[in-house]
Design a protein around this motif. Structure first.
Motif, PDB file in Angstrom:
ATOM      1  N   ARG A   1      -7.701  38.346  17.985  1.00 31.54           N
ATOM      2  CA  ARG A   1      -7.860  37.492  18.062  1.00 31.54           C
ATOM      3  C   ARG A   1      -6.703  36.738  18.943  1.00 31.54           C
ATOM      4  O   ARG A   1      -6.143  34.950  19.476  1.00 31.54           O
ATOM      5  CB  ARG A   1      -7.256  36.997  16.872  1.00 31.54           C
TER       6      ARG A   1
ATOM      7  N   LYS B   1      -4.251  30.278  16.984  1.00 27.59           N
ATOM      8  CA  LYS B   1      -3.361  30.302  16.486  1.00 27.59           C
ATOM      9  C   LYS B   1      -2.195  29.956  17.257  1.00 27.59           C
ATOM     10  O   LYS B   1      -0.915  31.019  17.392  1.00 27.59           O
ATOM     11  CB  LYS B   1      -2.384  32.225  15.727  1.00 27.59           C
TER      12      LYS B   1
ATOM     13  N   GLU C   1      -8.234  24.626   5.213  1.00 28.53           N
ATOM     14  CA  GLU C   1      -7.316  26.283   4.320  1.00 28.53           C
ATOM     15  C   GLU C   1      -6.264  26.126   3.622  1.00 28.53           C
ATOM     16  O   GLU C   1      -6.365  24.825   3.649  1.00 28.53           O
ATOM     17  CB  GLU C   1      -7.615  26.901   5.598  1.00 28.53           C
TER      18      GLU C   1
ATOM     19  N   ILE D   1      -8.126  36.925  10.075  1.00 29.86           N
ATOM     20  CA  ILE D   1      -8.663  38.511  10.304  1.00 29.86           C
ATOM     21  C   ILE D   1      -8.652  38.918   8.520  1.00 29.86           C
ATOM     22  O   ILE D   1      -8.885  39.969   8.247  1.00 29.86           O
ATOM     23  CB  ILE D   1      -7.515  39.310  10.802  1.00 29.86           C
ATOM     24  N   THR D   2      -8.053  38.648   7.427  1.00 31.20           N
ATOM     25  CA  THR D   2      -8.312  38.805   6.130  1.00 31.20           C
ATOM     26  C   THR D   2      -9.483  38.555   5.926  1.00 31.20           C
ATOM     27  O   THR D   2      -9.482  39.089   5.008  1.00 31.20           O
ATOM     28  CB  THR D   2      -6.720  38.830   5.371  1.00 31.20           C
TER      29      THR D   2
ATOM     30  N   ALA E   1      -2.767  37.773   5.927  1.00 30.02           N
ATOM     31  CA  ALA E   1      -2.140  38.900   6.597  1.00 30.02           C
ATOM     32  C   ALA E   1      -1.123  39.299   5.414  1.00 30.02           C
ATOM     33  O   ALA E   1      -0.848  40.810   4.656  1.00 30.02           O
ATOM     34  CB  ALA E   1      -1.491  38.984   8.258  1.00 30.02           C
TER      35      ALA E   1
HETATM   36  N1  PMP Z   1      -4.688  30.139   7.541  1.00 31.68           N
HETATM   37  C1  PMP Z   1      -3.749  29.361   8.646  1.00 31.68           C
HETATM   38  C2  PMP Z   1      -3.566  28.028   8.876  1.00 31.68           C
HETATM   39  C3  PMP Z   1      -2.854  31.010   8.615  1.00 31.68           C
HETATM   40  O1  PMP Z   1      -1.862  30.157   9.263  1.00 31.68           O
HETATM   41  C4  PMP Z   1      -2.921  31.499   8.419  1.00 31.68           C
HETATM   42  C5  PMP Z   1      -1.744  32.993   8.544  1.00 31.68           C
HETATM   43  N2  PMP Z   1      -1.996  33.095  10.041  1.00 31.68           N
HETATM   44  C6  PMP Z   1      -4.483  32.148   7.465  1.00 31.68           C
HETATM   45  C7  PMP Z   1      -5.555  31.328   7.982  1.00 31.68           C
HETATM   46  C8  PMP Z   1      -4.718  33.633   7.219  1.00 31.68           C
HETATM   47  O2  PMP Z   1      -5.175  34.767   7.919  1.00 31.68           O
HETATM   48  P1  PMP Z   1      -4.659  36.260   8.462  1.00 31.68           P
HETATM   49  O3  PMP Z   1      -5.586  36.683   7.641  1.00 31.68           O
HETATM   50  O4  PMP Z   1      -5.141  36.991   9.849  1.00 31.68           O
HETATM   51  O5  PMP Z   1      -2.995  36.315   8.242  1.00 31.68           O
END
Ligand code: PMP
Length: 284
Positions: free
Chosen positions: A50, A147, A179, A207-208, A244
């Motif tokens: 990512r 991100k 989200e 990723i999770t 994560a």
């Molecule tokens: N959405 C947003 C807006 C986020 O900031 C995050 C955390 N980084 C996630 C979803 C979850 O992503 P991940 O599982 O990769 O941490």
């Protein structure tokens, strides 16, 4: 605590970045947060992939290879003796020596910063109690799939949630949940289907999220990747979020409405357990 800045491991008090750094002036920077369990990196290949995608979308070329990034992560975890916690990586477009909206020469070295945070992730009071959520308009830009460190709006809504006695906020665009402030959002329907918004530039491709949906598929649970409304969420049997650092976190209240029994639900609990077993075994 030791931190990493541009090729050096330093005590945090001695680490510096220029006032002209574009990460500081323009939020011209991307980041990743990786969980550390048993001293190992969780879902690291996904975070790297990512990161590469975020860099590519912003036209930033990174001088470091995947192997070098892995080695730096491991070295900082080792130096700080992190058994359980987080490791944060940020890459900015660097410092062109002055403030200018235009991108600097692509050869300008990127600023690369890493730090660790010792934190109890497995034993989470919030996961045991379940989160209270408030919903807010999604006022972010339209490239939420990248991100970037533009985290002012997520900070504002997390503050707002706290002021209202809640734990977090879910964002809504055109009546549909996008989200959470820093996590992906899910509901479980009366029929037992897990629903989460489909991937697009409206959300971060968690990723999770990917790992948990794989677990759901392993367990032969039905998954529907589609948007859902706040009304549908309030009427859901269960709700939860993934990230994560939070893994799978149950939701027990949305805008004051009790979700299901008002206690963390069995689907979220099962997914949390299976996700943790699988990702811990695969951590590097
Ligand atoms: N959405 C947003 C807006 C986020 O900031 C995050 C955390 N980084 C996630 C979803 C979850 O992503 P991940 O599982 O990769 O941490």
């Amino acid at each position: 605590r030791q931190v990493y800045v541009n090729g050096r491991y330093l005590p945090e008090g001695e680490a510096t970045v220029s006032v002209f750094d574009r990460g500081f002036l323009f939020a011209d920077a991307v980041y990743e947060v990786t969980a550390v369990l048993d001293g190992k990196l969780v879902d690291f290949a996904g975070h790297l992939a990512r990161l590469r995608r975020s860099l590519k979308e912003l036209g930033m070329a990174l001088e470091l290879s995947d192997e070098e990034l892995l080695a730096i992560h491991r070295e900082l975890v080792r130096l700080n003796g992190i058994d359980e916690g987080l490791i944060y990586l940020q890459i900015t477009r660097g410092n062109a020596g002055d403030r200018d909206f235009l991108f600097p020469d692509p050869a300008t070295p990127k600023t690369v910063v890493l730090f660790t945070q010792k934190k109890k992730l497995l034993d989470s009071p919030l996961a045991a109690r379940g989160q209270r959520i408030v919903t807010v308009e999604d006022l972010r830009w339209r490239r939420c799939d990248i991100k970037t460190v533009q985290l002012l709006y997520p900070s504002m809504i997390k503050e707002l949630a706290k002021k209202q006695g809640a734990d977090d906020a879910w964002m809504v665009r055109d009546g549909l949940v996008t989200e959470g402030s820093s996590n992906n959002a899910y509901i479980v329907t009366a029929e037992g289907a897990i629903v989460t918004r489909d991937l697009s530039s409206d959300i971060l491709h968690g990723i999770t999220r990917k790992a948990v949906l794989d677990c759901a598929a392993d367990l032969e649970m039905t998954v529907e990747e589609r948007p859902f409304t706040v009304e549908e969420a309030k009427a859901a049997k269960e709700a939860f979020s993934t990230s994560a650092s939070g893994f799978v976190n149950p939701v027990v209240e949305i805008d004051g409405a009790t979700i299901g029994s008002g206690k963390p639900g069995p689907v979220a609990a099962r997914l949390r357990q299976i996700y943790l077993e699988k990702s811990r075994a695969a951590a590097i």
